[in-house]
Scaffold this motif. Structure first.
Motif, PDB file in Angstrom:
ATOM      1  N   TYR A  14      33.050  36.439  51.795  1.00 48.56           N
ATOM      2  CA  TYR A  14      32.847  36.646  50.538  1.00 48.56           C
ATOM      3  C   TYR A  14      34.344  35.962  49.517  1.00 48.56           C
ATOM      4  CZ  TYR A  14      28.545  39.489  49.228  1.00 48.56           C
ATOM      5  OH  TYR A  14      27.384  39.796  49.055  1.00 48.56           O
ATOM      6  N   ALA A  15      35.426  36.435  50.410  1.00 54.37           N
ATOM      7  CA  ALA A  15      36.668  35.659  49.952  1.00 54.37           C
ATOM      8  C   ALA A  15      36.358  34.195  49.835  1.00 54.37           C
ATOM      9  CB  ALA A  15      37.795  35.857  50.639  1.00 54.37           C
ATOM     10  N   ALA A  16      35.758  33.566  50.858  1.00 50.25           N
ATOM     11  CA  ALA A  16      35.569  32.191  50.963  1.00 50.25           C
ATOM     12  C   ALA A  16      34.786  31.585  49.647  1.00 50.25           C
ATOM     13  CB  ALA A  16      34.814  31.582  52.464  1.00 50.25           C
ATOM     14  N   ALA A  17      33.772  32.498  49.657  1.00 48.09           N
ATOM     15  CA  ALA A  17      32.713  32.159  48.292  1.00 48.09           C
ATOM     16  C   ALA A  17      33.704  32.177  47.020  1.00 48.09           C
ATOM     17  CB  ALA A  17      31.805  33.277  48.346  1.00 48.09           C
ATOM     18  N   LEU A  18      34.281  33.215  46.921  1.00 45.98           N
ATOM     19  CA  LEU A  18      35.155  33.423  45.596  1.00 45.98           C
ATOM     20  C   LEU A  18      36.036  32.222  45.543  1.00 45.98           C
ATOM     21  CD1 LEU A  18      35.666  35.099  43.282  1.00 45.98           C
ATOM     22  CD2 LEU A  18      37.529  36.132  44.606  1.00 45.98           C
ATOM     23  N   ASP A  19      36.649  31.773  46.532  1.00 48.03           N
ATOM     24  CA  ASP A  19      37.588  30.441  46.554  1.00 48.03           C
ATOM     25  C   ASP A  19      36.908  29.568  46.058  1.00 48.03           C
ATOM     26  OD1 ASP A  19      38.948  28.627  49.425  1.00 48.03           O
ATOM     27  OD2 ASP A  19      39.641  28.901  47.232  1.00 48.03           O
ATOM     28  N   LEU A  20      35.857  29.168  46.560  1.00 51.76           N
ATOM     29  CA  LEU A  20      35.056  28.026  46.186  1.00 51.76           C
ATOM     30  C   LEU A  20      34.317  28.119  44.678  1.00 51.76           C
ATOM     31  CD1 LEU A  20      32.699  28.059  49.356  1.00 51.76           C
ATOM     32  CD2 LEU A  20      34.333  25.995  48.743  1.00 51.76           C
ATOM     33  N   MET A  21      33.896  29.266  44.187  1.00 51.12           N
ATOM     34  CA  MET A  21      33.407  29.359  42.984  1.00 51.12           C
ATOM     35  C   MET A  21      34.678  29.250  41.942  1.00 51.12           C
ATOM     36  SD  MET A  21      31.932  32.861  41.174  1.00 51.12           S
ATOM     37  CE  MET A  21      30.021  32.641  41.463  1.00 51.12           C
ATOM     38  N   ALA A  22      35.792  29.508  42.393  1.00 52.20           N
ATOM     39  CA  ALA A  22      36.841  29.391  41.412  1.00 52.20           C
ATOM     40  C   ALA A  22      37.549  28.047  41.620  1.00 52.20           C
ATOM     41  CB  ALA A  22      38.085  30.580  41.860  1.00 52.20           C
ATOM     42  N   GLY A  23      37.376  27.447  42.281  1.00 53.30           N
ATOM     43  CA  GLY A  23      37.667  26.051  42.587  1.00 53.30           C
ATOM     44  C   GLY A  23      39.156  26.051  43.006  1.00 53.30           C
ATOM     45  N   GLY A  24      39.233  27.016  43.948  1.00 52.69           N
ATOM     46  CA  GLY A  24      40.674  27.024  44.842  1.00 52.69           C
ATOM     47  C   GLY A  24      41.354  28.390  44.088  1.00 52.69           C
ATOM     48  N   LEU A  25      42.402  28.852  45.145  1.00 51.63           N
ATOM     49  CA  LEU A  25      42.888  30.165  44.559  1.00 51.63           C
ATOM     50  C   LEU A  25      44.567  29.960  44.361  1.00 51.63           C
ATOM     51  CD1 LEU A  25      40.812  32.755  46.582  1.00 51.63           C
ATOM     52  CD2 LEU A  25      40.795  32.417  43.964  1.00 51.63           C
ATOM     53  N   ASP A  26      44.930  28.932  44.805  1.00 46.00           N
ATOM     54  CA  ASP A  26      46.338  28.687  44.834  1.00 46.00           C
ATOM     55  C   ASP A  26      47.306  29.310  43.687  1.00 46.00           C
ATOM     56  OD1 ASP A  26      48.827  25.885  45.179  1.00 46.00           O
ATOM     57  OD2 ASP A  26      48.641  28.026  46.287  1.00 46.00           O
ATOM     58  N   GLY A  27      47.912  29.941  43.866  1.00 41.24           N
ATOM     59  CA  GLY A  27      48.675  30.778  42.789  1.00 41.24           C
ATOM     60  C   GLY A  27      47.926  31.687  41.802  1.00 41.24           C
ATOM     61  N   LYS A  28      46.583  31.809  42.124  1.00 41.68           N
ATOM     62  CA  LYS A  28      45.810  32.667  41.154  1.00 41.68           C
ATOM     63  C   LYS A  28      45.849  34.083  41.637  1.00 41.68           C
ATOM     64  CE  LYS A  28      42.744  28.842  40.043  1.00 41.68           C
ATOM     65  NZ  LYS A  28      41.104  28.556  40.458  1.00 41.68           N
ATOM     66  N   GLN A  29      45.876  34.896  40.685  1.00 39.96           N
ATOM     67  CA  GLN A  29      45.631  36.449  40.948  1.00 39.96           C
ATOM     68  C   GLN A  29      44.548  37.033  41.229  1.00 39.96           C
ATOM     69  OE1 GLN A  29      47.844  38.538  37.932  1.00 39.96           O
ATOM     70  NE2 GLN A  29      48.589  40.096  39.139  1.00 39.96           N
ATOM     71  N   CYS A  54      43.444  41.086  36.015  1.00 36.31           N
ATOM     72  CA  CYS A  54      43.016  40.233  36.813  1.00 36.31           C
ATOM     73  C   CYS A  54      41.613  39.596  36.333  1.00 36.31           C
ATOM     74  CB  CYS A  54      42.990  40.652  38.142  1.00 36.31           C
ATOM     75  SG  CYS A  54      44.478  41.201  38.942  1.00 36.31           S
ATOM     76  N   LYS A  55      41.197  38.270  36.559  1.00 33.05           N
ATOM     77  CA  LYS A  55      39.984  37.962  36.169  1.00 33.05           C
ATOM     78  C   LYS A  55      39.159  37.641  37.271  1.00 33.05           C
ATOM     79  CE  LYS A  55      40.770  38.481  32.042  1.00 33.05           C
ATOM     80  NZ  LYS A  55      40.443  40.084  32.026  1.00 33.05           N
ATOM     81  N   LEU A  56      40.007  37.152  38.428  1.00 34.22           N
ATOM     82  CA  LEU A  56      39.225  37.251  39.769  1.00 34.22           C
ATOM     83  C   LEU A  56      39.107  38.591  40.472  1.00 34.22           C
ATOM     84  CD1 LEU A  56      40.901  33.884  40.904  1.00 34.22           C
ATOM     85  CD2 LEU A  56      38.247  34.341  39.737  1.00 34.22           C
ATOM     86  N   PRO A  66      34.488  35.999  29.586  1.00 33.62           N
ATOM     87  CA  PRO A  66      33.902  34.878  30.055  1.00 33.62           C
ATOM     88  C   PRO A  66      34.539  34.303  31.351  1.00 33.62           C
ATOM     89  CG  PRO A  66      34.337  34.922  27.527  1.00 33.62           C
ATOM     90  CD  PRO A  66      34.995  36.425  28.081  1.00 33.62           C
ATOM     91  N   ASP A  67      35.826  34.573  31.526  1.00 31.73           N
ATOM     92  CA  ASP A  67      36.480  33.974  32.667  1.00 31.73           C
ATOM     93  C   ASP A  67      36.588  34.779  33.960  1.00 31.73           C
ATOM     94  OD1 ASP A  67      39.196  33.206  30.271  1.00 31.73           O
ATOM     95  OD2 ASP A  67      37.440  32.112  31.103  1.00 31.73           O
ATOM     96  N   THR A  68      35.764  36.117  33.932  1.00 31.06           N
ATOM     97  CA  THR A  68      35.629  36.923  34.872  1.00 31.06           C
ATOM     98  C   THR A  68      34.860  36.336  35.985  1.00 31.06           C
ATOM     99  OG1 THR A  68      36.079  38.851  33.375  1.00 31.06           O
ATOM    100  CG2 THR A  68      35.060  39.417  35.736  1.00 31.06           C
ATOM    101  N   MET A  69      35.272  36.492  37.378  1.00 30.64           N
ATOM    102  CA  MET A  69      34.574  36.215  38.512  1.00 30.64           C
ATOM    103  C   MET A  69      34.600  37.409  39.430  1.00 30.64           C
ATOM    104  SD  MET A  69      35.242  32.352  39.324  1.00 30.64           S
ATOM    105  CE  MET A  69      35.216  30.857  38.294  1.00 30.64           C
ATOM    106  N   ILE A  70      33.410  37.913  40.037  1.00 32.02           N
ATOM    107  CA  ILE A  70      33.453  38.907  40.831  1.00 32.02           C
ATOM    108  C   ILE A  70      32.592  38.781  41.969  1.00 32.02           C
ATOM    109  CG2 ILE A  70      32.667  41.411  41.078  1.00 32.02           C
ATOM    110  CD1 ILE A  70      33.308  41.943  38.000  1.00 32.02           C
ATOM    111  N   ALA A  71      33.310  38.984  43.454  1.00 31.36           N
ATOM    112  CA  ALA A  71      32.610  39.091  44.585  1.00 31.36           C
ATOM    113  C   ALA A  71      32.550  40.591  45.136  1.00 31.36           C
ATOM    114  CB  ALA A  71      33.359  38.403  45.745  1.00 31.36           C
ATOM    115  N   ALA A  72      31.188  41.009  44.970  1.00 28.33           N
ATOM    116  CA  ALA A  72      31.036  42.338  45.315  1.00 28.33           C
ATOM    117  C   ALA A  72      29.918  42.494  46.293  1.00 28.33           C
ATOM    118  CB  ALA A  72      30.483  43.076  43.980  1.00 28.33           C
ATOM    119  N   PRO A  73      30.390  42.534  47.627  1.00 25.33           N
ATOM    120  CA  PRO A  73      29.318  42.742  48.887  1.00 25.33           C
ATOM    121  C   PRO A  73      28.791  43.950  49.086  1.00 25.33           C
ATOM    122  CG  PRO A  73      31.571  42.674  49.769  1.00 25.33           C
ATOM    123  CD  PRO A  73      31.745  42.512  48.198  1.00 25.33           C
TER     124      PRO A  73
END
Ligand code: PYL
Length: 272
Positions: free
Chosen positions: A136-151, A208-210, A228-235
């Motif tokens: 799910y973290a991999a999916a969130l990484d892809l959905m967010a277009g990368g996570l470098d430096g993001k909270q 946090c929006k992620l 509108p910026d919120t993304m949620i991974a919820a397994p």
């Protein structure tokens, strides 16, 4: 870990194509691509192994017993990924012996407390909790277009939340965690350097929006925190969002019952 019921899994197999397309549209990769990303590979690298290995799913009747449709659902997910897979006729130890006798290289089996995949050839094993968190973290990484430096806020510091945190940190994310169980937070602090801990969920959601929701509770996330910026991974189930939250998030929610976790387990034990 909430025990699944027959009604939770009975439709998964028939909806896999549609779900795969949904993931492609909202995450950017389908089930195979997400699972491959969780192990740092591309799905094409697994295509080569599909034909030459056999996979078994062994029903386990110990404890609370067999969940009708559970083994068949795992089989359908693995088959959808292009692999040869069978459910053993026998259960428990006899089923494991049957799997090995029939030449299975990978064996899936779940009792009331653990769901594992084991590579019989090289002894590699993976637990569904850690794999689900990483997938799910991999999916969130892809959905967010990368996570470098993001909270990223992780709600729940159990095996799923911990598996997610380790992958997210590896992708450059900064982790904020909340769990009402102090002992779990203490363990996570040892694993994640610079972990930020919030005393309440409200503070975490306001910062946090992620969001990675990894608790066995329902409706943990109040819709007032969804922007509108919120993304949620919820397994898994129950989902930490109510119906209004699901509608507000739309394609910015990643959620299923078993699919991403099983795909990640498979690609993990296939990776040397
Ligand atoms: C692995 C799932 C994910 C969420 N909850 C977990 C669960 O329901 N565990 C129990 C699985 C029991 C399976 C049963 C069978 O049919 O083989 N022993």
């Amino acid at each position: 870990m909430t025990r699944l019921r027959e009604e939770d899994v009975c439709h998964v197999g028939t909806m896999l194509s549609g779900y795969d397309q949904h993931l492609l549209e909202c995450v950017g990769k389908g089930l195979a691509g997400i699972a491959a990303h969780s192990v740092g590979r591309s799905s094409a690298e697994f295509a080569k192994t599909q034909t030459d290995i056999s996979i078994a799913v062994v029903p386990i009747a110990y404890g609370q017993g067999i969940i009708c449709g559970f083994s068949q659902t795992v089989q359908e997910i693995v088959k959808f990924l292009g692999f040869t897979v069978f459910v053993t006729y026998q259960h428990n130890i006899a089923g494991l012996a049957e799997a090995v006798a029939k030449g299975a290289k990978i064996v899936f089996m779940a009792d009331d407390d653990n769901f594992v995949a084991i590579n019989v050839a090289n002894g590699k094993a993976v637990d569904n909790g850690e794999a689900t968190g990483r997938g799910y973290a991999a999916a969130l990484d892809l959905m967010a277009g990368g996570l470098d430096g993001k909270q990223v806020l992780i709600i729940g510091a159990g095996p799923v939340g911990t598996g997610a945190a380790q992958f997210l940190v590896g992708r450059g994310a900064r982790i904020t965690a909340y769990d009402k169980n102090e002992a779990k937070i203490t363990i996570l602090k040892r694993l994640i350097r610079d972990l930020e801990v919030v005393p309440c969920l409200k503070e975490g959601l306001s910062k946090c929006k992620l969001v990675f929701e990894a608790t066995p509770a329902a409706n943990t996330i109040d819709t007032s925190h969804i922007t509108p910026d919120t993304m949620i991974a919820a397994p898994g189930i129950p989902l930490g969002l109510d119906q209004q939250g699901r509608l507000l998030l739309g394609d910015r929610l990643i959620h299923d019952v078993l699919e991403i976790g099983v795909a990640t387990m498979l690609f993990t034990v296939l990776t040397d």
